[in-house]
Design a protein around this motif. Structure first.
Motif, PDB file in Angstrom:
ATOM      1  N   GLU A 177       0.022   8.947  -5.297  1.00  0.00           N
ATOM      2  CA  GLU A 177      -0.653   9.890  -4.416  1.00  0.00           C
ATOM      3  C   GLU A 177       0.206  11.121  -4.139  1.00  0.00           C
ATOM      4  O   GLU A 177       1.436  11.011  -4.020  1.00  0.00           O
ATOM      5  N   GLY A 211       1.141   4.091  -2.990  1.00  0.00           N
ATOM      6  CA  GLY A 211       0.968   5.501  -2.683  1.00  0.00           C
ATOM      7  C   GLY A 211       2.109   6.347  -3.208  1.00  0.00           C
ATOM      8  O   GLY A 211       1.894   7.471  -3.698  1.00  0.00           O
ATOM      9  N   ARG A 255      -2.487   9.534   5.268  1.00  0.00           N
ATOM     10  CA  ARG A 255      -2.725   8.107   5.427  1.00  0.00           C
ATOM     11  C   ARG A 255      -1.826   7.511   6.507  1.00  0.00           C
ATOM     12  O   ARG A 255      -2.266   6.712   7.334  1.00  0.00           O
ATOM     13  N   ARG A 300     -10.999  12.042  -1.209  1.00  0.00           N
ATOM     14  CA  ARG A 300     -12.411  12.439  -1.197  1.00  0.00           C
ATOM     15  C   ARG A 300     -12.605  13.840  -0.653  1.00  0.00           C
ATOM     16  O   ARG A 300     -13.713  14.325  -0.585  1.00  0.00           O
ATOM     17  N   ALA A 327      -6.826  11.247   2.599  1.00  0.00           N
ATOM     18  CA  ALA A 327      -5.948  10.190   2.110  1.00  0.00           C
ATOM     19  C   ALA A 327      -6.559   9.467   0.911  1.00  0.00           C
ATOM     20  O   ALA A 327      -5.852   9.064  -0.009  1.00  0.00           O
ATOM     21  N   ASP A 328      -7.880   9.319   0.931  1.00  0.00           N
ATOM     22  CA  ASP A 328      -8.571   8.615  -0.149  1.00  0.00           C
ATOM     23  C   ASP A 328      -8.951   9.535  -1.310  1.00  0.00           C
ATOM     24  O   ASP A 328      -9.623   9.106  -2.253  1.00  0.00           O
ATOM     25  N   HIS A 372      -1.590  13.571   0.753  1.00  0.00           N
ATOM     26  CA  HIS A 372      -2.463  12.407   0.934  1.00  0.00           C
ATOM     27  C   HIS A 372      -1.702  11.258   1.584  1.00  0.00           C
ATOM     28  O   HIS A 372      -2.239  10.557   2.446  1.00  0.00           O
ATOM     29  N   ARG A 375       0.836  -1.203   0.000  1.00  0.00           N
ATOM     30  CA  ARG A 375       0.000   0.000   0.000  1.00  0.00           C
ATOM     31  C   ARG A 375       0.871   1.254   0.000  1.00  0.00           C
ATOM     32  O   ARG A 375       0.559   2.250  -0.667  1.00  0.00           O
ATOM     33  N   LEU A 411      -8.765  10.429   6.777  1.00  0.00           N
ATOM     34  CA  LEU A 411      -9.042   9.320   5.869  1.00  0.00           C
ATOM     35  C   LEU A 411      -9.682   9.808   4.570  1.00  0.00           C
ATOM     36  O   LEU A 411      -9.383   9.291   3.491  1.00  0.00           O
ATOM     37  N   GLU A 412     -10.567  10.801   4.649  1.00  0.00           N
ATOM     38  CA  GLU A 412     -11.157  11.365   3.442  1.00  0.00           C
ATOM     39  C   GLU A 412     -10.079  11.982   2.556  1.00  0.00           C
ATOM     40  O   GLU A 412     -10.074  11.808   1.337  1.00  0.00           O
TER      41      GLU A 412
END
Length: 267
Positions: A156, A152, A164, A240, A237-238, A160, A148, A234-235
């Motif tokens: 990413e 990233g 995470r 969103r 990192a994803d 972000h 993961r 988390l939003e």
């Protein structure tokens, strides 16, 4: 990233958590047996537990605290590879294949551990059927975490990736503050260590930390980082949460998962 917290308080993915998750009488017997192996030792912050390229074959079962695995690059700079927590084992690779150590492991704060000789460790693995499966699950968990992280690095933004990593540390090891306000990230990592985990320059990580603080997601102190909104991290990192999104503090102890709760303090 849903975290499962076993009844014994061992963080997910550690050897003792996997034995506890098995829950069978044989697994619980294996857990009791490994906790009796070797000798119990206390280590101070910064003490070297395992030295890179050393030929020793013992393993350390962490009972309290955290340890950091590091390597030196060709320029002599130290890079953080990973964090090991209470309930986990370090040094198991060399004990299994007899090769030199692949990293240096140091105590990140006070640590207590059981030092287990290579023969005793191998005898325990061979004498308890659930032990090998628990160790395999532990290694798979580490592998997934590494994958993961590598994904990233390739896809990413730094902000972000940092969000995470902070969320992951808070969910797995963090402690909820007084009156349920905030989650203190454990172990405490320097900006250089966060940069190594994130795969970014230290200056960029410095700016990203302050951007997260400006958004109200974390609070920076002299010796601590407190997560104020785990859902917000988390939003982000994803992907969103857009740039400048109003993600205000969420100071309760909700760890964004059914039944999730912070781990018992063991450091």
């Amino acid at each position: 990233m849903q975290r499962t917290q076993p009844d014994g308080g061992w963080p997910e993915g550690t050897l003792l958590a996997e034995l506890r998750r098995d829950g069978s009488p044989a697994a619980l017997a294996a857990e009791r047996a490994v906790l009796r192996l070797g000798t119990r030792r206390a280590h101070g912050h910064g003490e070297t537990l395992i030295l890179d390229r050393d030929l020793g074959g013992f393993v350390l079962l962490l009972l309290t605290g955290f340890a950091k695995a590091t390597v030196e690059d060709t320029a002599g700079a130290t890079a953080l590879l990973d964090v090991r927590a209470f309930g986990d084992v370090v040094g198991e690779a060399a004990a299994l294949d007899g090769q030199p150590r692949s990293a240096t492991v140091t105590a990140a704060g006070p640590v207590t551990a059981r030092r287990i000789s290579q023969p005793d460790w191998l005898h325990w693995l061979g004498g308890h059927a659930p032990a090998g499966l628990a160790l395999s699950r532990c290694l798979v968990h580490r592998g997934r975490t590494t994958t993961r992280r590598l994904v990233g690095l390739a896809s990413e933004p730094v902000l972000h990736r940092l969000a995470r990593h902070l969320a992951d540390l808070a969910r797995r090891y963090g402690t909820v503050g007084p009156r349920g306000v905030g989650i203190t990230v454990r172990p405490r990592l320097t900006q250089a260590e966060l940069a190594a985990l994130t795969g970014a320059g230290e200056r960029r990580v410095h700016h990203a930390l302050h951007e997260l603080a400006d958004r109200g997601l974390i609070r920076l102190g002299r010796r601590s980082t407190v997560v104020l909104s785990l859902p917000g991290l988390l939003e982000l990192a994803d992907g969103r949460a857009g740039v400048g999104a109003g993600l205000g503090p969420d100071v309760g102890p909700d760890l964004s998962g059914p039944g999730a709760r912070p781990p018992a303090a063991r450091s």
